[in-house]
Motif scaffolding. Structure first.
Motif, PDB file in Angstrom:
ATOM      1  N   SER A   5       2.585  65.059  20.234  1.00 23.44           N
ATOM      2  CA  SER A   5       1.222  65.415  19.834  1.00 23.44           C
ATOM      3  C   SER A   5       0.964  66.906  20.014  1.00 23.44           C
ATOM      4  O   SER A   5       0.285  67.534  19.194  1.00 23.44           O
ATOM      5  CB  SER A   5       0.207  64.597  20.639  1.00 23.44           C
ATOM      6  OG  SER A   5       0.335  63.222  20.361  1.00 23.44           O
ATOM      7  N   ALA A   6       1.507  67.472  21.107  1.00 25.34           N
ATOM      8  CA  ALA A   6       1.346  68.912  21.335  1.00 25.34           C
ATOM      9  C   ALA A   6       2.044  69.710  20.234  1.00 25.34           C
ATOM     10  O   ALA A   6       1.493  70.691  19.703  1.00 25.34           O
ATOM     11  CB  ALA A   6       1.916  69.290  22.701  1.00 25.34           C
ATOM     12  N   PHE A   7       3.272  69.308  19.865  1.00 29.99           N
ATOM     13  CA  PHE A   7       3.991  69.970  18.767  1.00 29.99           C
ATOM     14  C   PHE A   7       3.229  69.802  17.453  1.00 29.99           C
ATOM     15  O   PHE A   7       3.063  70.764  16.684  1.00 29.99           O
ATOM     16  CB  PHE A   7       5.395  69.381  18.615  1.00 29.99           C
ATOM     17  CG  PHE A   7       6.419  69.976  19.536  1.00 29.99           C
ATOM     18  CD1 PHE A   7       6.653  71.347  19.547  1.00 29.99           C
ATOM     19  CD2 PHE A   7       7.169  69.174  20.379  1.00 29.99           C
ATOM     20  CE1 PHE A   7       7.605  71.914  20.390  1.00 29.99           C
ATOM     21  CE2 PHE A   7       8.123  69.726  21.228  1.00 29.99           C
ATOM     22  CZ  PHE A   7       8.336  71.085  21.233  1.00 29.99           C
ATOM     23  N   ARG A   8       2.783  68.580  17.192  1.00 35.34           N
ATOM     24  CA  ARG A   8       2.116  68.281  15.919  1.00 35.34           C
ATOM     25  C   ARG A   8       0.850  69.109  15.734  1.00 35.34           C
ATOM     26  O   ARG A   8       0.699  69.811  14.729  1.00 35.34           O
ATOM     27  CB  ARG A   8       1.769  66.791  15.857  1.00 35.34           C
ATOM     28  CG  ARG A   8       0.880  66.434  14.674  1.00 35.34           C
ATOM     29  CD  ARG A   8       0.436  64.978  14.708  1.00 35.34           C
ATOM     30  NE  ARG A   8      -0.488  64.693  13.614  1.00 35.34           N
ATOM     31  CZ  ARG A   8      -0.968  63.485  13.333  1.00 35.34           C
ATOM     32  NH1 ARG A   8      -0.604  62.440  14.068  1.00 35.34           N
ATOM     33  NH2 ARG A   8      -1.810  63.320  12.321  1.00 35.34           N
ATOM     34  N   PHE A   9      -0.045  69.025  16.695  1.00 38.27           N
ATOM     35  CA  PHE A   9      -1.328  69.700  16.527  1.00 38.27           C
ATOM     36  C   PHE A   9      -1.235  71.193  16.828  1.00 38.27           C
ATOM     37  O   PHE A   9      -2.051  71.970  16.337  1.00 38.27           O
ATOM     38  CB  PHE A   9      -2.402  69.002  17.369  1.00 38.27           C
ATOM     39  CG  PHE A   9      -2.737  67.644  16.834  1.00 38.27           C
ATOM     40  CD1 PHE A   9      -3.505  67.518  15.691  1.00 38.27           C
ATOM     41  CD2 PHE A   9      -2.253  66.497  17.443  1.00 38.27           C
ATOM     42  CE1 PHE A   9      -3.802  66.275  15.158  1.00 38.27           C
ATOM     43  CE2 PHE A   9      -2.532  65.250  16.925  1.00 38.27           C
ATOM     44  CZ  PHE A   9      -3.311  65.130  15.775  1.00 38.27           C
ATOM     45  N   GLY A  10      -0.228  71.582  17.610  1.00 42.70           N
ATOM     46  CA  GLY A  10       0.031  73.007  17.759  1.00 42.70           C
ATOM     47  C   GLY A  10       0.441  73.616  16.427  1.00 42.70           C
ATOM     48  O   GLY A  10      -0.033  74.691  16.032  1.00 42.70           O
ATOM     49  N   THR A  11       1.323  72.906  15.697  1.00 41.13           N
ATOM     50  CA  THR A  11       1.744  73.353  14.370  1.00 41.13           C
ATOM     51  C   THR A  11       0.560  73.404  13.412  1.00 41.13           C
ATOM     52  O   THR A  11       0.360  74.387  12.681  1.00 41.13           O
ATOM     53  CB  THR A  11       2.820  72.399  13.805  1.00 41.13           C
ATOM     54  OG1 THR A  11       3.949  72.391  14.671  1.00 41.13           O
ATOM     55  CG2 THR A  11       3.249  72.847  12.407  1.00 41.13           C
ATOM     56  N   GLY A  12      -0.248  72.338  13.409  1.00 40.25           N
ATOM     57  CA  GLY A  12      -1.416  72.298  12.539  1.00 40.25           C
ATOM     58  C   GLY A  12      -2.396  73.417  12.837  1.00 40.25           C
ATOM     59  O   GLY A  12      -2.946  74.050  11.919  1.00 40.25           O
ATOM     60  N   SER A  13      -2.618  73.683  14.128  1.00 43.72           N
ATOM     61  CA  SER A  13      -3.542  74.747  14.527  1.00 43.72           C
ATOM     62  C   SER A  13      -3.059  76.110  14.070  1.00 43.72           C
ATOM     63  O   SER A  13      -3.839  76.924  13.563  1.00 43.72           O
ATOM     64  CB  SER A  13      -3.717  74.748  16.054  1.00 43.72           C
ATOM     65  OG  SER A  13      -4.264  73.534  16.508  1.00 43.72           O
ATOM     66  N   ILE A  14      -1.757  76.368  14.245  1.00 44.42           N
ATOM     67  CA  ILE A  14      -1.196  77.661  13.842  1.00 44.42           C
ATOM     68  C   ILE A  14      -1.354  77.875  12.334  1.00 44.42           C
ATOM     69  O   ILE A  14      -1.748  78.955  11.881  1.00 44.42           O
ATOM     70  CB  ILE A  14       0.291  77.750  14.247  1.00 44.42           C
ATOM     71  CG1 ILE A  14       0.413  77.835  15.774  1.00 44.42           C
ATOM     72  CG2 ILE A  14       0.963  78.949  13.591  1.00 44.42           C
ATOM     73  CD1 ILE A  14       1.830  77.683  16.286  1.00 44.42           C
ATOM     74  N   VAL A  15      -1.053  76.844  11.556  1.00 44.86           N
ATOM     75  CA  VAL A  15      -1.175  76.950  10.090  1.00 44.86           C
ATOM     76  C   VAL A  15      -2.617  77.252   9.697  1.00 44.86           C
ATOM     77  O   VAL A  15      -2.887  78.154   8.886  1.00 44.86           O
ATOM     78  CB  VAL A  15      -0.696  75.648   9.419  1.00 44.86           C
ATOM     79  CG1 VAL A  15      -1.059  75.650   7.926  1.00 44.86           C
ATOM     80  CG2 VAL A  15       0.813  75.493   9.581  1.00 44.86           C
ATOM     81  N   LEU A  16      -3.565  76.521  10.268  1.00 46.65           N
ATOM     82  CA  LEU A  16      -4.967  76.719   9.923  1.00 46.65           C
ATOM     83  C   LEU A  16      -5.482  78.083  10.382  1.00 46.65           C
ATOM     84  O   LEU A  16      -6.235  78.749   9.654  1.00 46.65           O
ATOM     85  CB  LEU A  16      -5.818  75.606  10.530  1.00 46.65           C
ATOM     86  CG  LEU A  16      -5.693  74.238   9.859  1.00 46.65           C
ATOM     87  CD1 LEU A  16      -6.416  73.170  10.674  1.00 46.65           C
ATOM     88  CD2 LEU A  16      -6.228  74.280   8.430  1.00 46.65           C
ATOM     89  N   LEU A  17      -5.094  78.493  11.574  1.00 46.75           N
ATOM     90  CA  LEU A  17      -5.535  79.797  12.076  1.00 46.75           C
ATOM     91  C   LEU A  17      -4.959  80.936  11.236  1.00 46.75           C
ATOM     92  O   LEU A  17      -5.615  81.968  11.038  1.00 46.75           O
ATOM     93  CB  LEU A  17      -5.145  79.957  13.546  1.00 46.75           C
ATOM     94  CG  LEU A  17      -5.940  79.083  14.535  1.00 46.75           C
ATOM     95  CD1 LEU A  17      -5.325  79.158  15.925  1.00 46.75           C
ATOM     96  CD2 LEU A  17      -7.410  79.498  14.568  1.00 46.75           C
ATOM     97  N   MET A  18      -3.739  80.753  10.722  1.00 47.92           N
ATOM     98  CA  MET A  18      -3.164  81.756   9.827  1.00 47.92           C
ATOM     99  C   MET A  18      -3.969  81.843   8.525  1.00 47.92           C
ATOM    100  O   MET A  18      -4.219  82.934   8.006  1.00 47.92           O
ATOM    101  CB  MET A  18      -1.705  81.410   9.517  1.00 47.92           C
ATOM    102  CG  MET A  18      -0.742  81.681  10.657  1.00 47.92           C
ATOM    103  SD  MET A  18       0.961  81.221  10.247  1.00 47.92           S
ATOM    104  CE  MET A  18       1.287  82.341   8.874  1.00 47.92           C
ATOM    105  N   ILE A  19      -4.382  80.671   8.021  1.00 46.11           N
ATOM    106  CA  ILE A  19      -5.199  80.656   6.802  1.00 46.11           C
ATOM    107  C   ILE A  19      -6.533  81.363   7.053  1.00 46.11           C
ATOM    108  O   ILE A  19      -6.999  82.161   6.235  1.00 46.11           O
ATOM    109  CB  ILE A  19      -5.430  79.209   6.332  1.00 46.11           C
ATOM    110  CG1 ILE A  19      -4.108  78.595   5.860  1.00 46.11           C
ATOM    111  CG2 ILE A  19      -6.473  79.156   5.212  1.00 46.11           C
ATOM    112  CD1 ILE A  19      -4.187  77.125   5.544  1.00 46.11           C
ATOM    113  N   VAL A  20      -7.142  81.075   8.208  1.00 45.75           N
ATOM    114  CA  VAL A  20      -8.407  81.723   8.564  1.00 45.75           C
ATOM    115  C   VAL A  20      -8.214  83.229   8.679  1.00 45.75           C
ATOM    116  O   VAL A  20      -9.031  84.023   8.198  1.00 45.75           O
ATOM    117  CB  VAL A  20      -8.954  81.143   9.891  1.00 45.75           C
ATOM    118  CG1 VAL A  20     -10.165  81.952  10.376  1.00 45.75           C
ATOM    119  CG2 VAL A  20      -9.348  79.688   9.705  1.00 45.75           C
TER     120      VAL A  20
END
Length: 307
Positions: free
Chosen positions: A50-65
């Protein structure tokens, strides 16, 4: 970017077919993700994944932002985003992933998607949304379909560890329902990508803390399969799907949106049967038909309350 988002929202408000296409896409991706969430436990602990999954998701979204040159949320929204992150990401997926250690992937998805029932009750109480006769009947038939899929073994002959896992997943369903209502009350007016980015970031921090305390020395096997599971669930099933989910919640009423997610267990069970050979019993097929009938009754016999 904001202008493009507003234009896309306007298109969705006028075209139900496109909106339903988004809902169908999200439910298919979430249904398939259940298989990966179960399979990945052979390579790492549930909290670590879960940490890997949502860490990856967070990084992708923050890069988009960051690329869209959006700033951090105003300080007055940090508290709300933290609460949403805990409800939507930390609690839901810590409890679901731990429960998956004891419960089949297909049945786990069925239990989590009791969420529409809890969301409908909370929406009637806190959002003053009227549960029409058509929606009530559709929801009731859908929930009967879920119970049909679960079968009698949820009531009799259950191992205590399986019951424990099922209870964890039901608690996760309630937490998801609470987060849906909380989002509508507190954060619906904010941009969807930014909202999902920061709630996921704060939720991931909660998951990382739990992982450090419970799985610090547990083995982690990063290979082609496990990395694929992380990337698919992190980027598509989390970053993309939850952003679209917040958009859907802001466009149509809570009952309509959440009843539609009853399709997820059907896709989860279908993929479970095709990929990991979990049984598609008569009860599963009958329950799936009931869920589809329930959704049709709720949607076709009543007008969408598009905002």
């Amino acid at each position: 970017m904001q202008h493009q988002t507003n234009s896309f929202t306007a298109i969705l408000q006028k075209n139900k077919a496109i909106l339903w296409g988004l809902i169908l896409t999200v439910t298919i991706l979430w249904g398939y993700a259940w298989i990966l969430m179960k399979e990945v436990l052979a390579y790492m602990g549930p909290f670590t994944f879960s940490a890997f999954r949502f860490g990856t998701g967070s990084i992708v979204l923050l890069m988009i932002v960051w690329l869209s040159k959006k700033g951090f949320p105003l300080k007055q929204y940090w508290k709300q985003l933290i609460i949403l992150g805990i409800l939507q990401t930390s609690i839901v997926f810590l409890f679901v992933m731990y429960g998956l250690r004891f419960v089949d992937a297909g049945k786990s998805s069925v239990l989590l998607y009791s969420m529409p029932m809890w969301s409908s009750l909370l929406a009637a109480k806190f959002l003053s949304e009227k549960l029409t006769s058509a929606k009530f009947i559709g929801l009731l038939i859908g929930m009967i379909g879920l119970l049909t899929i679960l079968g009698w073994d949820i009531w009799i002959g259950q191992d205590i560890s399986v019951i424990f896992g099922e209870l964890l997943i039901i608690i996760a369903a309630v937490s998801w329902a609470v987060s849906n209502v909380y989002y509508r009350i507190k954060l619906q007016h904010l941009p969807k990508v930014e909202t999902n980015a920061y709630q996921m970031l704060f939720g991931t921090i909660g998951i990382i803390i739990a992982t450090v305390f419970t799985e610090w020395n547990h083995p982690v096997d990063l290979n082609v399969h496990s990395i694929y599971y992380i990337l698919f669930t992190g980027i598509l099933a989390s970053a993309l799907c939850f952003t679209v989910w917040f958009l859907i919640l802001s466009l149509i009423d809570m009952v309509t949106a959440t009843i539609s997610t009853l399709l997820v267990p059907i896709f989860g069970l279908l993929f479970s049967s095709l990929i990991i050979d979990e049984t598609m019993s008569v009860g599963v097929i009958t329950g799936s038909v009931l869920i589809i009938v329930g959704i049709i009754i709720a949607q076709v016999t009543s007008k969408w309350n598009v905002k």
